[in-house]
Design a protein around this motif. Sequence first.
Motif, short mmCIF file in Angstrom:
data_model
loop_
_atom_site.label_atom_id
_atom_site.label_comp_id
_atom_site.label_asym_id
_atom_site.label_seq_id
_atom_site.Cartn_x
_atom_site.Cartn_y
_atom_site.Cartn_z
N GLN A 176 -106.23 3.44 -31.19
CA GLN A 176 -107.18 4.44 -30.78
C GLN A 176 -106.75 5.07 -29.46
O GLN A 176 -106.08 4.44 -28.65
CB GLN A 176 -108.57 3.83 -30.61
N VAL A 177 -107.16 6.32 -29.28
CA VAL A 177 -106.84 7.08 -28.08
C VAL A 177 -108.10 7.18 -27.23
O VAL A 177 -109.17 7.50 -27.76
CB VAL A 177 -106.33 8.48 -28.46
N PRO A 178 -108.01 6.93 -25.93
CA PRO A 178 -109.18 7.07 -25.08
C PRO A 178 -109.73 8.49 -25.12
O PRO A 178 -108.96 9.46 -25.24
CB PRO A 178 -108.67 6.75 -23.68
N THR A 179 -111.04 8.61 -25.00
CA THR A 179 -111.67 9.93 -24.97
C THR A 179 -111.85 10.43 -23.54
O THR A 179 -111.93 11.63 -23.31
CB THR A 179 -113.04 9.89 -25.66
N GLU A 180 -111.92 9.50 -22.59
CA GLU A 180 -112.11 9.84 -21.18
C GLU A 180 -111.46 8.76 -20.32
O GLU A 180 -111.06 7.71 -20.82
CB GLU A 180 -113.59 9.89 -20.82
N LEU A 181 -111.41 9.04 -19.03
CA LEU A 181 -110.94 8.06 -18.05
C LEU A 181 -112.05 7.80 -17.05
O LEU A 181 -112.76 8.72 -16.65
CB LEU A 181 -109.71 8.59 -17.29
N PRO A 222 -109.66 3.21 -19.43
CA PRO A 222 -109.90 4.09 -20.57
C PRO A 222 -111.33 3.92 -21.09
O PRO A 222 -111.88 2.82 -21.08
CB PRO A 222 -108.89 3.60 -21.61
N VAL A 223 -111.90 5.02 -21.54
CA VAL A 223 -113.17 4.99 -22.26
C VAL A 223 -112.79 5.23 -23.72
O VAL A 223 -112.32 6.32 -24.07
CB VAL A 223 -114.14 6.07 -21.75
N MET A 224 -112.94 4.19 -24.53
CA MET A 224 -112.50 4.26 -25.93
C MET A 224 -113.62 4.76 -26.83
O MET A 224 -114.80 4.50 -26.56
CB MET A 224 -112.03 2.89 -26.40
N PRO A 225 -113.26 5.44 -27.92
CA PRO A 225 -114.29 5.89 -28.86
C PRO A 225 -114.90 4.69 -29.58
O PRO A 225 -114.23 3.68 -29.79
CB PRO A 225 -113.51 6.77 -29.84
N GLU A 226 -116.17 4.82 -29.90
CA GLU A 226 -116.82 3.75 -30.67
C GLU A 226 -116.41 3.89 -32.12
O GLU A 226 -116.36 4.98 -32.66
CB GLU A 226 -118.33 3.85 -30.53
N SER A 227 -116.11 2.77 -32.74
CA SER A 227 -115.72 2.76 -34.14
C SER A 227 -116.45 1.63 -34.84
O SER A 227 -116.32 0.47 -34.44
CB SER A 227 -114.20 2.59 -34.27
N PRO A 228 -117.21 1.94 -35.90
CA PRO A 228 -117.96 0.90 -36.60
C PRO A 228 -117.06 -0.06 -37.39
O PRO A 228 -117.47 -1.17 -37.71
CB PRO A 228 -118.88 1.68 -37.52
N THR A 229 -115.84 0.37 -37.68
CA THR A 229 -114.91 -0.48 -38.43
C THR A 229 -113.60 -0.59 -37.66
O THR A 229 -113.26 0.30 -36.88
CB THR A 229 -114.63 0.10 -39.83
N PRO A 230 -112.84 -1.65 -37.88
CA PRO A 230 -111.54 -1.78 -37.22
C PRO A 230 -110.62 -0.61 -37.60
O PRO A 230 -110.62 -0.14 -38.73
CB PRO A 230 -110.98 -3.09 -37.75
#
Length: 171
Positions: free
Chosen positions: A119-124, A137-145
Amino acid sequence: MRPRRRPPGRAALVGLLLAALLAGAVGCGRARESSPAPDDTASPPGGASAVPVAILTGTAAGGEVDLTPVPLDTPAAVAAFVGQFDNRRFAARIERRVARTDVGEGRTLVGSVVSIGCQVPTELAVLGPPGRMEVTPVMPESPTPVECFAPMTSVGLVDMSDALLADGSVG
């Protein structure tokens, strides 16, 4: 004998699913660049600030995650920072972005390898006391791996007040 007809929506559904899968695979192999929103949650001392400039991402680029900001204020410092990457095109993109980013008096452009993964961070977010700041990093939320063919390395570039890089003694 008549040929058997397929239900009309099945071909369209298969085509749509195939297109979605291909789009996801293509996105995994391309370098991406985004400009994150500044972090408004921290209030550094004395008017000092840290402004995220960009998140640069490259596939199979190597490197090691280190949230400690590295000053990119000389050609030698930039060369040492990008020397950790296996992907030379990714390293060249970082060099070009650093070269075209101007920071003001009393400020330094810094870089950190903020994540390596699928995954790619959406923000710092820039956190911590002066002299011990971290670019997180602020990572995107993902309900599944999330799975990918190759890990993506993300580098955060931040325009930071020199006071935040110091050991806490301003002046």
